[in-house]
Design a protein around this motif. Structure first.
Motif, PDB file in Angstrom:
ATOM      1  N   GLY A 151      22.580  38.373  21.208  1.00  0.00           N
ATOM      2  CA  GLY A 151      23.981  38.263  21.652  1.00  0.00           C
ATOM      3  C   GLY A 151      24.015  37.348  22.739  1.00  0.00           C
ATOM      4  O   GLY A 151      23.790  37.518  23.916  1.00  0.00           O
ATOM      5  N   ILE A 152      24.341  36.184  22.120  1.00  0.00           N
ATOM      6  CA  ILE A 152      24.081  34.800  23.260  1.00  0.00           C
ATOM      7  C   ILE A 152      25.531  34.926  24.180  1.00  0.00           C
ATOM      8  O   ILE A 152      26.725  34.978  22.374  1.00  0.00           O
ATOM      9  N   TYR A 153      25.930  34.880  25.108  1.00  0.00           N
ATOM     10  CA  TYR A 153      27.450  34.528  25.201  1.00  0.00           C
ATOM     11  C   TYR A 153      27.723  33.783  26.160  1.00  0.00           C
ATOM     12  O   TYR A 153      26.397  33.189  27.140  1.00  0.00           O
ATOM     13  N   LEU A 154      28.796  32.669  25.871  1.00  0.00           N
ATOM     14  CA  LEU A 154      28.056  31.467  26.953  1.00  0.00           C
ATOM     15  C   LEU A 154      29.747  31.562  27.871  1.00  0.00           C
ATOM     16  O   LEU A 154      30.865  32.103  27.782  1.00  0.00           O
ATOM     17  N   CYS A 155      29.716  31.289  29.090  1.00  0.00           N
ATOM     18  CA  CYS A 155      30.829  30.580  30.024  1.00  0.00           C
ATOM     19  C   CYS A 155      30.877  29.878  30.666  1.00  0.00           C
ATOM     20  O   CYS A 155      29.649  29.237  31.161  1.00  0.00           O
ATOM     21  N   GLY A 156      31.957  28.583  30.423  1.00  0.00           N
ATOM     22  CA  GLY A 156      32.127  27.493  30.971  1.00  0.00           C
ATOM     23  C   GLY A 156      32.930  27.390  31.922  1.00  0.00           C
ATOM     24  O   GLY A 156      34.051  28.044  31.067  1.00  0.00           O
ATOM     25  N   HIS A 157      33.028  26.603  33.059  1.00  0.00           N
ATOM     26  CA  HIS A 157      34.068  26.213  33.728  1.00  0.00           C
ATOM     27  C   HIS A 157      34.567  24.805  34.111  1.00  0.00           C
ATOM     28  O   HIS A 157      33.343  24.092  33.965  1.00  0.00           O
ATOM     29  N   SER A 158      35.545  24.055  33.287  1.00  0.00           N
ATOM     30  CA  SER A 158      36.048  22.959  34.292  1.00  0.00           C
ATOM     31  C   SER A 158      35.198  21.941  33.115  1.00  0.00           C
ATOM     32  O   SER A 158      35.765  22.088  31.586  1.00  0.00           O
ATOM     33  N   ALA A 159      34.702  21.489  33.293  1.00  0.00           N
ATOM     34  CA  ALA A 159      33.201  20.372  32.662  1.00  0.00           C
ATOM     35  C   ALA A 159      32.280  21.174  31.649  1.00  0.00           C
ATOM     36  O   ALA A 159      31.763  20.770  30.273  1.00  0.00           O
ATOM     37  N   GLY A 160      32.224  22.309  32.306  1.00  0.00           N
ATOM     38  CA  GLY A 160      31.739  23.601  31.848  1.00  0.00           C
ATOM     39  C   GLY A 160      31.392  24.399  30.579  1.00  0.00           C
ATOM     40  O   GLY A 160      31.801  24.184  29.578  1.00  0.00           O
ATOM     41  N   ALA A 161      33.042  24.319  30.807  1.00  0.00           N
ATOM     42  CA  ALA A 161      34.142  25.183  29.733  1.00  0.00           C
ATOM     43  C   ALA A 161      33.910  23.475  28.469  1.00  0.00           C
ATOM     44  O   ALA A 161      33.895  24.343  27.591  1.00  0.00           O
ATOM     45  N   HIS A 162      34.361  22.808  28.977  1.00  0.00           N
ATOM     46  CA  HIS A 162      34.010  21.980  27.931  1.00  0.00           C
ATOM     47  C   HIS A 162      32.654  21.248  27.383  1.00  0.00           C
ATOM     48  O   HIS A 162      32.473  21.655  25.938  1.00  0.00           O
ATOM     49  N   LEU A 163      31.418  22.038  27.843  1.00  0.00           N
ATOM     50  CA  LEU A 163      30.365  21.297  27.106  1.00  0.00           C
ATOM     51  C   LEU A 163      30.178  23.213  26.645  1.00  0.00           C
ATOM     52  O   LEU A 163      29.817  22.583  25.941  1.00  0.00           O
ATOM     53  N   ALA A 164      30.603  23.930  27.100  1.00  0.00           N
ATOM     54  CA  ALA A 164      30.512  25.210  26.208  1.00  0.00           C
ATOM     55  C   ALA A 164      31.247  25.226  24.985  1.00  0.00           C
ATOM     56  O   ALA A 164      30.861  25.701  23.729  1.00  0.00           O
ATOM     57  N   ALA A 165      32.810  24.655  24.748  1.00  0.00           N
ATOM     58  CA  ALA A 165      33.660  24.038  23.840  1.00  0.00           C
ATOM     59  C   ALA A 165      32.875  23.507  22.443  1.00  0.00           C
ATOM     60  O   ALA A 165      32.873  23.500  21.324  1.00  0.00           O
ATOM     61  N   MET A 166      32.064  22.807  23.527  1.00  0.00           N
ATOM     62  CA  MET A 166      31.363  21.287  22.104  1.00  0.00           C
ATOM     63  C   MET A 166      30.120  22.141  21.133  1.00  0.00           C
ATOM     64  O   MET A 166      29.704  22.128  20.018  1.00  0.00           O
ATOM     65  N   VAL A 167      29.309  23.329  21.963  1.00  0.00           N
ATOM     66  CA  VAL A 167      28.815  24.419  21.405  1.00  0.00           C
ATOM     67  C   VAL A 167      29.540  24.176  20.064  1.00  0.00           C
ATOM     68  O   VAL A 167      28.454  24.608  19.403  1.00  0.00           O
ATOM     69  N   LEU A 168      30.778  25.172  19.988  1.00  0.00           N
ATOM     70  CA  LEU A 168      30.699  26.267  19.376  1.00  0.00           C
ATOM     71  C   LEU A 168      31.374  24.970  18.295  1.00  0.00           C
ATOM     72  O   LEU A 168      31.176  25.150  17.421  1.00  0.00           O
ATOM     73  N   CYS A 169      31.486  23.734  18.327  1.00  0.00           N
ATOM     74  CA  CYS A 169      32.050  22.807  17.728  1.00  0.00           C
ATOM     75  C   CYS A 169      30.658  22.568  17.027  1.00  0.00           C
ATOM     76  O   CYS A 169      30.947  21.484  16.008  1.00  0.00           O
ATOM     77  N   THR A 170      29.829  22.058  17.102  1.00  0.00           N
ATOM     78  CA  THR A 170      28.314  21.981  16.777  1.00  0.00           C
ATOM     79  C   THR A 170      27.689  22.670  15.468  1.00  0.00           C
ATOM     80  O   THR A 170      28.020  23.486  15.130  1.00  0.00           O
TER      81      THR A 170
END
Length: 240
Positions: free
Chosen positions: A95-114
């Motif tokens: 179970g991996i959980y992602l958390c990103g803040h600001s530009a980090g949220a962008h990177l986490a969102a990119m993980v979701l659409c990869t």
């Protein structure tokens, strides 16, 4: 405010919209950024003093490609992994959980659409928490941020989570999009429109509008056990 609204803004207004420190209520400008750095540094030092760590673990060949691992005191073969990606406009298991803040949220969102099957892996991402993120990079092209990034319009569009939302699959993870009351109108618009795009594609997504916080303390307060975002993240992990 629709996705094309930013195109009608003057360059000076875009600069202001995408400069989070100009919207902080406690402090302004460089003082807000410095206070944020001091707060997260202090939190990191407390965390390192209270748990087992493996610091600066390389995951690539670049100098900045390092991970800091915080491990449970009691060894276990099965524990959730919570991956935090800090902000700074891309400059600063079970179970991996992602958390990103600001530009980090962008990177986490990119993980979701990869499409991870292209890389021969299928990460078991159970939840993602995207905090005060930027999901459409095209407006950034017209701000100081792009002075260092030097993105073209094509690169910005290709790397915009807003433009590459995929249809949710049955095992798609739970997504929380959080935004601060005192984020700029553009940051707030992007969070609202990205959460709606995910919802339209069938994702299980919630939008959390947090009162009385700005772009910086929305994430700093995660060190507080009673903070609502802390509680939501812990509950997300507990439900898995």
């Amino acid at each position: 405010m629709g996705r094309g609204r930013w195109q009608h803004m003057a360059a000076e207004e875009l600069q202001q919209q995408y400069s989070p420190s100009r919207w902080a209520r406690r402090l302004r400008g460089d003082a807000a950024v410095q206070a944020h750095i001091e707060a997260v540094t202090a939190g990191t030092q407390r965390a390192r003093a209270s748990t087992r760590t493996a610091l600066h673990v390389p995951y690539g060949e670049g100098d900045g490609e390092r991970l800091d691992l915080y491990l449970p005191e009691e060894p276990s073969d099965t524990f959730p992994a919570f991956v935090y990606i800090h902000g700074g406009y891309w400059q600063s298991l079970r179970g991996i959980y992602l958390c990103g803040h600001s530009a980090g949220a962008h990177l986490a969102a990119m993980v979701l659409c990869t499409d991870w099957t292209e890389f021969g892996v299928v990460p078991d991402i159970r939840g993602a928490v995207l905090v005060s993120g930027v999901y459409d990079l095209e407006p950034i092209l017209h701000t100081y941020v792009n002075d260092a990034l030097n993105m073209s319009r094509e690169v910005a569009q290709r790397n915009s989570p807003m433009l590459c939302v995929t249809q949710a699959v049955p095992a798609a993870c739970e997504v929380l999009v959080a935004v601060a009351q005192h984020d700029s109108p553009e940051f707030r618009r992007q969070s609202q429109e990205y959460s709606q795009a995910l919802r339209s594609a069938g994702w299980a997504v919630s939008l959390l509008d947090l009162a009385s916080v700005d772009h910086f303390d929305i994430i700093e307060k995660l060190s507080e056990d009673t903070y609502i975002l802390t509680q939501i993240i812990l509950n997300m992990i507990a439900r898995a």
